[in-house]
Design an enzyme around this catalytic site. Structure first.
Site, PDB file in Angstrom:
ATOM      1  N   ASP A   1     -22.893  83.541 -22.408  1.00  0.00           N
ATOM      2  CA  ASP A   1     -21.984  83.308 -21.276  1.00  0.00           C
ATOM      3  C   ASP A   1     -22.125  81.868 -20.805  1.00  0.00           C
ATOM      4  OD1 ASP A   1     -20.610  85.460 -18.973  1.00  0.00           O
ATOM      5  OD2 ASP A   1     -20.898  83.346 -18.453  1.00  0.00           O
TER       6      ASP A   1
ATOM      7  N   THR B   1      -6.003  93.036 -22.423  1.00  0.00           N
ATOM      8  CA  THR B   1      -5.390  93.470 -21.171  1.00  0.00           C
ATOM      9  C   THR B   1      -4.013  94.080 -21.398  1.00  0.00           C
ATOM     10  OG1 THR B   1      -4.487  92.603 -19.100  1.00  0.00           O
ATOM     11  CG2 THR B   1      -4.584  91.068 -20.925  1.00  0.00           C
ATOM     12  N   ASP B   2      -3.590  94.919 -20.455  1.00  0.00           N
ATOM     13  CA  ASP B   2      -2.221  95.463 -20.508  1.00  0.00           C
ATOM     14  C   ASP B   2      -1.185  94.402 -20.149  1.00  0.00           C
ATOM     15  OD1 ASP B   2      -2.811  95.235 -17.799  1.00  0.00           O
ATOM     16  OD2 ASP B   2      -2.167  97.256 -17.255  1.00  0.00           O
ATOM     17  N   GLU B   3      -1.640  93.262 -19.593  1.00  0.00           N
ATOM     18  CA  GLU B   3      -0.674  92.251 -19.143  1.00  0.00           C
ATOM     19  C   GLU B   3       0.093  91.635 -20.314  1.00  0.00           C
ATOM     20  OE1 GLU B   3      -1.662  89.652 -16.007  1.00  0.00           O
ATOM     21  OE2 GLU B   3      -2.892  91.138 -14.990  1.00  0.00           O
TER      22      GLU B   3
ATOM     23  N   TYR C   1      -2.007  83.269 -18.205  1.00  0.00           N
ATOM     24  CA  TYR C   1      -3.149  84.141 -18.551  1.00  0.00           C
ATOM     25  C   TYR C   1      -2.723  85.174 -19.595  1.00  0.00           C
ATOM     26  CZ  TYR C   1      -6.166  88.254 -18.281  1.00  0.00           C
ATOM     27  OH  TYR C   1      -6.948  89.336 -18.610  1.00  0.00           O
TER      28      TYR C   1
ATOM     29  N   LYS D   1      -3.925  85.645 -23.540  1.00  0.00           N
ATOM     30  CA  LYS D   1      -4.566  86.864 -24.062  1.00  0.00           C
ATOM     31  C   LYS D   1      -3.723  87.429 -25.216  1.00  0.00           C
ATOM     32  CE  LYS D   1      -7.775  88.819 -22.807  1.00  0.00           C
ATOM     33  NZ  LYS D   1      -9.232  88.707 -23.105  1.00  0.00           N
TER      34      LYS D   1
ATOM     35  N   PRO E   1       4.217  83.590  -8.152  1.00  0.00           N
ATOM     36  CA  PRO E   1       5.352  83.310  -9.053  1.00  0.00           C
ATOM     37  C   PRO E   1       5.273  84.183 -10.307  1.00  0.00           C
ATOM     38  CG  PRO E   1       4.226  81.274  -8.402  1.00  0.00           C
ATOM     39  CD  PRO E   1       3.392  82.410  -7.893  1.00  0.00           C
TER      40      PRO E   1
HETATM   41  P1  NAD Z   1     -14.627  87.688 -15.345  1.00  0.00           P
HETATM   42  O1  NAD Z   1     -13.740  86.562 -14.978  1.00  0.00           O
HETATM   43  O2  NAD Z   1     -15.307  88.460 -14.273  1.00  0.00           O
HETATM   44  O3  NAD Z   1     -15.783  87.183 -16.329  1.00  0.00           O
HETATM   45  C1  NAD Z   1     -15.521  86.331 -17.412  1.00  0.00           C
HETATM   46  C2  NAD Z   1     -16.860  85.876 -17.961  1.00  0.00           C
HETATM   47  O4  NAD Z   1     -16.628  85.048 -19.098  1.00  0.00           O
HETATM   48  C3  NAD Z   1     -17.687  85.055 -16.967  1.00  0.00           C
HETATM   49  O5  NAD Z   1     -19.025  85.498 -16.942  1.00  0.00           O
HETATM   50  C4  NAD Z   1     -17.588  83.636 -17.499  1.00  0.00           C
HETATM   51  O6  NAD Z   1     -18.714  82.838 -17.181  1.00  0.00           O
HETATM   52  C5  NAD Z   1     -17.461  83.898 -18.990  1.00  0.00           C
HETATM   53  N1  NAD Z   1     -16.821  82.788 -19.706  1.00  0.00           N
HETATM   54  C6  NAD Z   1     -15.676  82.152 -19.369  1.00  0.00           C
HETATM   55  N2  NAD Z   1     -15.422  81.161 -20.247  1.00  0.00           N
HETATM   56  C7  NAD Z   1     -16.416  81.197 -21.169  1.00  0.00           C
HETATM   57  C8  NAD Z   1     -16.715  80.448 -22.327  1.00  0.00           C
HETATM   58  N3  NAD Z   1     -15.907  79.429 -22.719  1.00  0.00           N
HETATM   59  N4  NAD Z   1     -17.810  80.748 -23.047  1.00  0.00           N
HETATM   60  C9  NAD Z   1     -18.630  81.757 -22.644  1.00  0.00           C
HETATM   61  N5  NAD Z   1     -18.418  82.500 -21.547  1.00  0.00           N
HETATM   62  C10 NAD Z   1     -17.321  82.221 -20.824  1.00  0.00           C
HETATM   63  O7  NAD Z   1     -13.765  88.632 -16.280  1.00  0.00           O
HETATM   64  P2  NAD Z   1     -13.637  90.228 -16.341  1.00  0.00           P
HETATM   65  O8  NAD Z   1     -12.718  90.666 -15.285  1.00  0.00           O
HETATM   66  O9  NAD Z   1     -14.985  90.794 -16.472  1.00  0.00           O
HETATM   67  O10 NAD Z   1     -12.856  90.378 -17.739  1.00  0.00           O
HETATM   68  C11 NAD Z   1     -13.578  90.427 -18.973  1.00  0.00           C
HETATM   69  C12 NAD Z   1     -12.585  90.606 -20.103  1.00  0.00           C
HETATM   70  O11 NAD Z   1     -11.834  91.802 -19.900  1.00  0.00           O
HETATM   71  C13 NAD Z   1     -11.557  89.491 -20.216  1.00  0.00           C
HETATM   72  O12 NAD Z   1     -11.343  89.217 -21.574  1.00  0.00           O
HETATM   73  C14 NAD Z   1     -10.291  90.058 -19.568  1.00  0.00           C
HETATM   74  O13 NAD Z   1      -9.135  89.495 -20.120  1.00  0.00           O
HETATM   75  C15 NAD Z   1     -10.447  91.523 -19.936  1.00  0.00           C
HETATM   76  N6  NAD Z   1      -9.805  92.461 -19.004  1.00  0.00           N
HETATM   77  C16 NAD Z   1     -10.079  92.407 -17.662  1.00  0.00           C
HETATM   78  C17 NAD Z   1      -9.502  93.356 -16.813  1.00  0.00           C
HETATM   79  C18 NAD Z   1      -9.789  93.338 -15.326  1.00  0.00           C
HETATM   80  O14 NAD Z   1      -9.144  94.102 -14.584  1.00  0.00           O
HETATM   81  N7  NAD Z   1     -10.729  92.571 -14.828  1.00  0.00           N
HETATM   82  C19 NAD Z   1      -8.658  94.339 -17.329  1.00  0.00           C
HETATM   83  C20 NAD Z   1      -8.399  94.346 -18.711  1.00  0.00           C
HETATM   84  C21 NAD Z   1      -8.983  93.419 -19.542  1.00  0.00           C
HETATM   85  O1  DAU Z   2      -4.006  94.471 -15.713  1.00  0.00           O
HETATM   86  C1  DAU Z   2      -5.220  93.924 -16.127  1.00  0.00           C
HETATM   87  C2  DAU Z   2      -5.468  92.625 -15.417  1.00  0.00           C
HETATM   88  O2  DAU Z   2      -5.787  92.944 -14.072  1.00  0.00           O
HETATM   89  C3  DAU Z   2      -6.574  91.792 -16.041  1.00  0.00           C
HETATM   90  O3  DAU Z   2      -6.178  91.422 -17.341  1.00  0.00           O
HETATM   91  C4  DAU Z   2      -6.827  90.532 -15.193  1.00  0.00           C
HETATM   92  O4  DAU Z   2      -7.901  89.799 -15.737  1.00  0.00           O
HETATM   93  C5  DAU Z   2      -7.178  90.977 -13.799  1.00  0.00           C
HETATM   94  O5  DAU Z   2      -7.355  89.850 -12.972  1.00  0.00           O
HETATM   95  C6  DAU Z   2      -6.068  91.861 -13.227  1.00  0.00           C
HETATM   96  O6  DAU Z   2      -4.867  91.093 -12.984  1.00  0.00           O
HETATM   97  P1  DAU Z   2      -3.990  91.260 -11.648  1.00  0.00           P
HETATM   98  O7  DAU Z   2      -3.235  90.035 -11.446  1.00  0.00           O
HETATM   99  O8  DAU Z   2      -3.257  92.553 -11.656  1.00  0.00           O
HETATM  100  O9  DAU Z   2      -5.226  91.407 -10.586  1.00  0.00           O
HETATM  101  P2  DAU Z   2      -5.420  90.825  -9.109  1.00  0.00           P
HETATM  102  O10 DAU Z   2      -6.626  91.496  -8.558  1.00  0.00           O
HETATM  103  O11 DAU Z   2      -5.364  89.343  -9.073  1.00  0.00           O
HETATM  104  O12 DAU Z   2      -4.136  91.377  -8.344  1.00  0.00           O
HETATM  105  C7  DAU Z   2      -3.863  92.758  -8.270  1.00  0.00           C
HETATM  106  C8  DAU Z   2      -2.553  92.929  -7.538  1.00  0.00           C
HETATM  107  O13 DAU Z   2      -2.736  92.561  -6.162  1.00  0.00           O
HETATM  108  C9  DAU Z   2      -1.431  92.042  -8.050  1.00  0.00           C
HETATM  109  O14 DAU Z   2      -0.189  92.741  -7.941  1.00  0.00           O
HETATM  110  C10 DAU Z   2      -1.436  90.847  -7.101  1.00  0.00           C
HETATM  111  C11 DAU Z   2      -1.877  91.477  -5.788  1.00  0.00           C
HETATM  112  N1  DAU Z   2      -2.654  90.583  -4.885  1.00  0.00           N
HETATM  113  C12 DAU Z   2      -3.737  89.937  -5.406  1.00  0.00           C
HETATM  114  C13 DAU Z   2      -4.501  89.107  -4.599  1.00  0.00           C
HETATM  115  C14 DAU Z   2      -5.694  88.380  -5.157  1.00  0.00           C
HETATM  116  C15 DAU Z   2      -2.306  90.453  -3.548  1.00  0.00           C
HETATM  117  O15 DAU Z   2      -1.329  91.077  -3.082  1.00  0.00           O
HETATM  118  N2  DAU Z   2      -3.056  89.627  -2.754  1.00  0.00           N
HETATM  119  C16 DAU Z   2      -4.121  88.937  -3.228  1.00  0.00           C
HETATM  120  O16 DAU Z   2      -4.754  88.183  -2.447  1.00  0.00           O
END
Ligand code: NAD
Ligand code: DAU
Length: 362
Positions: A34, A135-137, A161, A165, A294
């Site tokens: 990491d 991700t589903d995005e 983003y 992905k 946006p």
């Molecule tokens: P996060 O942002 O909490 O953590 C990302 C980690 O990756 C951090 O520890 C960061 O230091 C590390 N990192 C970033 N750039 C790096 C690099 N160049 N080399 C090594 N380490 C690096 O992310 P998360 O929410 O835990 O997501 C993890 C994975 O799951 C991602 O690939 C994300 O796309 C995917 N994902 C996340 C969600 C969600 O809801 N959070 C949902 C679906 C998929």
């Molecule tokens: O769907 C999976 C994804 O979910 C992952 O791939 C991403 O890494 C993860 O960040 C997440 O993306 P979202 O954009 O859906 O998550 P976020 O928590 O940023 O926002 C969730 C929803 O809430 C989205 O519709 C935006 C809204 N939001 C978010 C923030 C931070 C607000 O209304 N206010 C806020 O301040």
């Protein structure tokens, strides 16, 4: 013993996955690579079970020499790739790092894996596995009533983003079809739970409610996400690695799809129950509608039929209990919050994204 390289294992899902593995799999050794960006923290790796089976390496997935060395030094047979830039709002402000880490970083890992496992043949290919966490995005956005995303939904990413992905998914799949690299991919919906960096919706709302700060709801708050408790996601990933079909993709989701405003109101109710004497009671008074993101995707929903039928996976945690546990976790871990949220980058981000943001639609 299995020797697993986890990338991004100091982040939210990665650290929960490392904990899950060390707790439930006695025959696994974890090398955790990491870069400790703003989103990664060693605070997430405190009190790991069996820490002697965990090696933390501070480094970048784009550093080919380092990745080559780790694959050889630890005879890595499995790579579970979480490392990424992950916050959609940041990708709108500064897309460059997303392109580099998410695309070039994934490419670097794939090349290193191909070199070690297919060119040098450091271990029998049947023992090797590259799992990509996505991700589903990548599927874009759904209109109300449109059928849920499946593994066959065409890619239509709408933020930098999501596009980065999507590119990484295409690269991973191409290494399977072109070179025969043994891969699997999971495309998962929104996770929540302990250790999530408080730029994301749920932890941000909990901590702002705790501190009496505004709860910024984007647009009309009627956007829909499919929320999954992080431990259920870890379980899905591990099942796919162990029992999934090589080369396949599995969609993972929580079957919990309330609009954002309902999530925020539920958090406020839980806060009211847990902190009835707070000066900010009732916490819903803190909700503020602010200008929308946006290109904001309106709705996500995942059809989990494939992973359920083939691998018997389904979420165990309900949103109601999961949210309660999550709110409690943030309230009970002020040291974690202090360490993670007091860093200048986080304060700067909150300033940049929210201060002077125009008011919203309600
Ligand atoms: P996060 O942002 O909490 O953590 C990302 C980690 O990756 C951090 O520890 C960061 O230091 C590390 N990192 C970033 N750039 C790096 C690099 N160049 N080399 C090594 N380490 C690096 O992310 P998360 O929410 O835990 O997501 C993890 C994975 O799951 C991602 O690939 C994300 O796309 C995917 N994902 C996340 C969600 C969600 O809801 N959070 C949902 C679906 C998929
Ligand atoms: O769907 C999976 C994804 O979910 C992952 O791939 C991403 O890494 C993860 O960040 C997440 O993306 P979202 O954009 O859906 O998550 P976020 O928590 O940023 O926002 C969730 C929803 O809430 C989205 O519709 C935006 C809204 N939001 C978010 C923030 C931070 C607000 O209304 N206010 C806020 O301040």
């Amino acid at each position: 013993m299995k020797n697993i390289l986890v990338t991004g294992g100091a982040g939210f899902i990665g650290s929960n996955f490392v904990r899950y593995l060390l707790h439930s799999e006695p025959d696994v050794r974890v090398v955790n690579l990491d870069a400790l960006t703003y989103a990664g923290s060693q605070e997430n790796l405190q009190d790991l079970p069996s820490p002697e089976r965990h090696n933390f390496v501070h480094g970048d997935i784009c550093d080919r020499a380092l990745v080559d060395d780790l694959l050889r030094r630890y005879t890595i047979d499995t790579i579970v790739h979480f490392a990424a830039e992950t916050h959609v709002d940041r990708s709108i402000v500064d897309p460059g790092t997303f392109i580099h880490t998410n695309i070039v970083g994934t490419f670097t890992l794939l090349e290193a894996a191909r070199g070690a496992w297919m060119v040098e043949k450091l271990l029998p290919l049947e023992q090797a596995h590259f799992h990509h966490v996505s991700t589903d995005e990548v599927y874009g956005t759904l209109a109300p009533g449109e059928p849920s995303f499946t593994e066959n939904t065409p890619y239509a990413p709408r933020s930098p983003y999501a596009a980065s992905k999507a590119a990484s998914d295409h690269l991973v799949r191409s290494y399977s079809t072109t070179y025969g690299l043994p891969i699997t991919i999971t495309n998962c919906s929104n996770n929540y739970g302990p250790n999530q960096f408080p730029e994301k919706l749920i932890p941000l709302m909990v901590l702002h409610a705790r501190d009496g700060k505004p709860l910024p709801v984007y647009g009309d708050g009627q956007q829909v996400r499919d929320w999954l408790y992080v431990e259920d996601h870890c379980d899905a990933i591990w099942r796919v690695i162990q029992k999934g079909r090589t080369g396949e993709t599995y969609a993972v989701g929580g079957d919990n799809q309330p609009p954002n405003l309902e999530i925020v109101n539920t958090i406020c109710h839980i806060m009211d129950e847990l902190r009835p004497n707070s000066p900010y009671y009732p916490h819903s008074q803190l909700i503020q509608f602010v200008a929308d993101r946006p290109g904001h995707d309106r709705r996500y929903s995942i059809d989990i039929n494939k992973i359920h039928t083939e691998l018997g996976w389904q979420p165990r945690q309900s949103l109601e209990t999961g949210l309660r546990e999550t709110v409690r976790w943030y309230l009970e871990h002020p040291d974690w919050v202090q360490a993670v949220a007091q860093q200048p980058d986080y304060q700067g981000w909150i300033q940049k994204n929210y201060t002077n943001r125009p008011k919203g639609v309600q």
